[in-house]
Every structure is written in C-alpha cells, then in structure tokens.
Design a protein around this motif. Structure first.
Motif, PDB file in Angstrom:
ATOM      1  N   GLY A 105      89.961  80.681   6.437  1.00  0.00           N
ATOM      2  CA  GLY A 105      89.412  81.582   7.442  1.00  0.00           C
ATOM      3  C   GLY A 105      88.891  82.884   6.871  1.00  0.00           C
ATOM      4  O   GLY A 105      89.085  83.201   5.700  1.00  0.00           O
ATOM      5  N   SER A 124      95.610  82.618   7.577  1.00  0.00           N
ATOM      6  CA  SER A 124      94.552  83.538   8.004  1.00  0.00           C
ATOM      7  C   SER A 124      93.380  83.446   7.035  1.00  0.00           C
ATOM      8  O   SER A 124      92.295  83.026   7.398  1.00  0.00           O
ATOM      9  CB  SER A 124      95.077  84.975   8.104  1.00  0.00           C
ATOM     10  OG  SER A 124      95.647  85.397   6.876  1.00  0.00           O
ATOM     11  N   CYS A 125      93.583  83.823   5.778  1.00  0.00           N
ATOM     12  CA  CYS A 125      92.529  83.712   4.773  1.00  0.00           C
ATOM     13  C   CYS A 125      93.171  83.621   3.392  1.00  0.00           C
ATOM     14  O   CYS A 125      94.392  83.627   3.268  1.00  0.00           O
ATOM     15  CB  CYS A 125      91.559  84.896   4.864  1.00  0.00           C
ATOM     16  SG  CYS A 125      92.344  86.503   4.992  1.00  0.00           S
ATOM     17  N   THR A 168      95.342  90.434   0.989  1.00  0.00           N
ATOM     18  CA  THR A 168      94.162  89.648   1.352  1.00  0.00           C
ATOM     19  C   THR A 168      93.136  89.641   0.221  1.00  0.00           C
ATOM     20  O   THR A 168      92.905  90.657  -0.426  1.00  0.00           O
ATOM     21  CB  THR A 168      93.505  90.243   2.616  1.00  0.00           C
ATOM     22  OG1 THR A 168      94.451  90.212   3.678  1.00  0.00           O
ATOM     23  CG2 THR A 168      92.267  89.451   3.021  1.00  0.00           C
ATOM     24  N   THR A 181      96.830  89.779  12.044  1.00  0.00           N
ATOM     25  CA  THR A 181      97.082  90.842  13.012  1.00  0.00           C
ATOM     26  C   THR A 181      98.301  91.620  12.519  1.00  0.00           C
ATOM     27  O   THR A 181      99.325  91.026  12.172  1.00  0.00           O
ATOM     28  CB  THR A 181      97.353  90.251  14.403  1.00  0.00           C
ATOM     29  OG1 THR A 181      96.128  89.719  14.909  1.00  0.00           O
ATOM     30  CG2 THR A 181      97.877  91.296  15.363  1.00  0.00           C
ATOM     31  N   LEU A 218      83.836  91.046   4.125  1.00  0.00           N
ATOM     32  CA  LEU A 218      84.753  90.009   4.588  1.00  0.00           C
ATOM     33  C   LEU A 218      85.573  89.467   3.421  1.00  0.00           C
ATOM     34  O   LEU A 218      85.155  89.557   2.260  1.00  0.00           O
ATOM     35  CB  LEU A 218      83.976  88.860   5.242  1.00  0.00           C
ATOM     36  CG  LEU A 218      83.196  89.174   6.516  1.00  0.00           C
ATOM     37  CD1 LEU A 218      82.306  87.995   6.879  1.00  0.00           C
ATOM     38  CD2 LEU A 218      84.146  89.494   7.661  1.00  0.00           C
ATOM     39  N   GLU A 276      89.273  85.727   9.051  1.00  0.00           N
ATOM     40  CA  GLU A 276      90.005  86.759   9.780  1.00  0.00           C
ATOM     41  C   GLU A 276      91.321  87.077   9.083  1.00  0.00           C
ATOM     42  O   GLU A 276      92.116  86.176   8.803  1.00  0.00           O
ATOM     43  CB  GLU A 276      90.314  86.293  11.200  1.00  0.00           C
ATOM     44  CG  GLU A 276      89.162  86.353  12.157  1.00  0.00           C
ATOM     45  CD  GLU A 276      89.622  86.030  13.568  1.00  0.00           C
ATOM     46  OE1 GLU A 276      89.815  86.976  14.342  1.00  0.00           O
ATOM     47  OE2 GLU A 276      89.779  84.841  13.878  1.00  0.00           O
ATOM     48  N   ARG A 326      96.175  96.561  13.432  1.00  0.00           N
ATOM     49  CA  ARG A 326      94.927  95.848  13.135  1.00  0.00           C
ATOM     50  C   ARG A 326      94.882  94.566  13.955  1.00  0.00           C
ATOM     51  O   ARG A 326      95.830  93.793  13.972  1.00  0.00           O
ATOM     52  CB  ARG A 326      94.830  95.495  11.647  1.00  0.00           C
ATOM     53  CG  ARG A 326      93.525  94.764  11.281  1.00  0.00           C
ATOM     54  CD  ARG A 326      93.463  94.471   9.788  1.00  0.00           C
ATOM     55  NE  ARG A 326      94.409  93.431   9.384  1.00  0.00           N
ATOM     56  CZ  ARG A 326      94.768  93.188   8.125  1.00  0.00           C
ATOM     57  NH1 ARG A 326      94.263  93.924   7.161  1.00  0.00           N
ATOM     58  NH2 ARG A 326      95.628  92.222   7.835  1.00  0.00           N
ATOM     59  N   ARG A 327      93.776  94.375  14.625  1.00  0.00           N
ATOM     60  CA  ARG A 327      93.569  93.139  15.370  1.00  0.00           C
ATOM     61  C   ARG A 327      92.954  92.099  14.431  1.00  0.00           C
ATOM     62  O   ARG A 327      91.901  92.336  13.841  1.00  0.00           O
ATOM     63  CB  ARG A 327      92.641  93.382  16.560  1.00  0.00           C
ATOM     64  CG  ARG A 327      92.503  92.186  17.484  1.00  0.00           C
ATOM     65  CD  ARG A 327      91.466  92.476  18.557  1.00  0.00           C
ATOM     66  NE  ARG A 327      91.848  93.616  19.369  1.00  0.00           N
ATOM     67  CZ  ARG A 327      92.661  93.557  20.413  1.00  0.00           C
ATOM     68  NH1 ARG A 327      93.176  92.398  20.779  1.00  0.00           N
ATOM     69  NH2 ARG A 327      92.959  94.640  21.107  1.00  0.00           N
ATOM     70  N   GLY A 328      93.625  90.977  14.288  1.00  0.00           N
ATOM     71  CA  GLY A 328      93.147  89.926  13.401  1.00  0.00           C
ATOM     72  C   GLY A 328      93.195  88.581  14.070  1.00  0.00           C
ATOM     73  O   GLY A 328      92.920  88.447  15.267  1.00  0.00           O
ATOM     74  N   LYS A 329      93.593  87.559  13.311  1.00  0.00           N
ATOM     75  CA  LYS A 329      93.548  86.196  13.822  1.00  0.00           C
ATOM     76  C   LYS A 329      94.576  85.954  14.919  1.00  0.00           C
ATOM     77  O   LYS A 329      94.309  85.251  15.887  1.00  0.00           O
ATOM     78  CB  LYS A 329      93.761  85.208  12.667  1.00  0.00           C
ATOM     79  CG  LYS A 329      93.623  83.756  13.086  1.00  0.00           C
ATOM     80  CD  LYS A 329      93.746  82.832  11.888  1.00  0.00           C
ATOM     81  CE  LYS A 329      93.594  81.368  12.315  1.00  0.00           C
ATOM     82  NZ  LYS A 329      93.717  80.451  11.164  1.00  0.00           N
TER      83      LYS A 329
END
Length: 212
Positions: free
Chosen positions: A178, A36-37, A144, A183, A152, A180, A196-199
């Motif tokens: 990334g 994701s990140c 994250t 999720t 971001l 995003e 949470r809505r994510g990648k």
C-alpha cells in the motif's frame, strides 16, 4: 549491495524468514512489507541500525521510530498502557495503527521522545511481518519507507530494489504494497488524540481536532 528475498505475502517461506531474521540479528537494516506500506527495520538494540534508518530518511531525534511488536502483551512490556488505552488497542490490533504511549524502562532512551519520554508502537497484520517478528523474538525498530523528497512511500518492488539496494542489507520483496501509512493515535493525554489519519479507520472516542 543488499540481498533480495522474494517471500510469498500470504504463505511466507519459513526458510527465508529465518534467514531474514539472521540478517537482523547480525545488525542488518532491512526493507519489509507491512499491512500499511513497506518499512525500514532493524533489531531493537541496534543503535547503528537506528542511525542508518534516520540517515536514510533524514529524520531528526524528535521523530518517533516505531517499535513493531508481535502482540498486545509485548506492547505492554515497552509502554505504560492504562485501561482506556488497553480497550482501544485490544479492539484494533493487529492492524494499520501506530500508538504513542509513555515508555517503560525497557525502552532505550534513544528510542524515546527526548522531552515527552514517549514511544511509538504498533502490531502489524501482515503474514510476512508477523512471521518475521516471531523469528526475531523481539520488536523491530521501524519507520515507513518514504525517502526524502518523495510525496509517497515506496510501493513498487522493482523501484524499491533499485533505490534501496545501496542503502540496506536486505530487501524483502513481498509483492505490491500500500501507499497509505498507519493511522497514528496519541494516548499521552486524558483523551486519545488523532495525530495522523492513515489506512486504519479512526475508532470512536478518538479526538480528531487539528488533524488533516
């Protein structure tokens, strides 16, 4: 000042992965790429490392640090996974998802939500993260890489080196990553609920009410 390892994102160099695992085993806090990140991470039993991550991100104890695991069987060691949750997890792991589940006795109290006794877990689908977890031999406590005041997560490796060098022991530069986050799906109730809505795409059967 932290060390920097440039590791290939598709074919990670085993020697550098081993050295990164040693940094973690010696109590270090690292930056590493995921599917994701970029994320902050430290060893499961590293209480001081966990507090460093919380200070870097300015998080209170209500915020879940995620246990990043090698596979679904490792998740089952640290979380109570019923049949419903197992079917969901099997279908979407590895991938850019984090799950909130009731913690088992294997999870230190400091990693559990103080009231709900839950824990966040995930299985990443990124060669560097996978190889690193295998070398460490246990989950990483992770969060994250998003600094206070930033809208971001950090994604540019040059920016990460400059801003994180004074704060961590090792930066793994795996190239662009990334923006995003994962999720997040909560399995504490009877019906899986999107937090949470994510990648990751939201799987069928997950309640989306009240999310953005």
């Amino acid at each position: 000042m932290s060390r920097v390892f440039e590791i290939h994102p598709e074919t990670p160099q085993a020697r550098l992965i081993r050295q990164a695992a040693e940094v973690i085993g010696e109590g270090g806090v690292i930056v590493y790429p995921t599917d994701s990140c970029y994320a902050l991470g430290c060893a499961l039993g590293n209480k001081e490392g966990m507090e460093r991550i919380r200070r870097i991100r300015q998080l209170n104890d209500q915020y879940h640090l995620t246990l990043v695991c090698r596979d679904l069987s490792e998740i089952a060691t640290y979380a109570k996974v019923d049949n419903t949750a197992y079917r969901f997890l099997k279908a979407i792991t590895p991938g850019p998802y984090a799950f909130i589940l009731k913690a088992t006795h294997e999870v230190p109290r400091r990693l559990q939500h103080p009231k709900r006794k839950t824990v966040g877990l995930r299985v990443p689908d990124h060669p560097i993260a996978r190889d690193l977890l295998e070398a460490v031999g246990q989950p990483l406590m992770s969060s994250t890489l998003q600094l206070p005041g930033d809208e971001l997560p950090l994604a540019d490796s040059v920016d990460i080196r400059e801003r994180m060098a004074p704060l961590v022991d090792l930066v793994i530069d795996g190239g662009p990553c990334g923006l995003e986050p994962t999720t997040v799906i909560d399995f504490e109730g009877e019906v899986p609920r999107l937090l949470r809505r994510g990648k990751g795409e939201v799987p069928p059967g997950v309640e989306e009410t009240g999310t953005d």
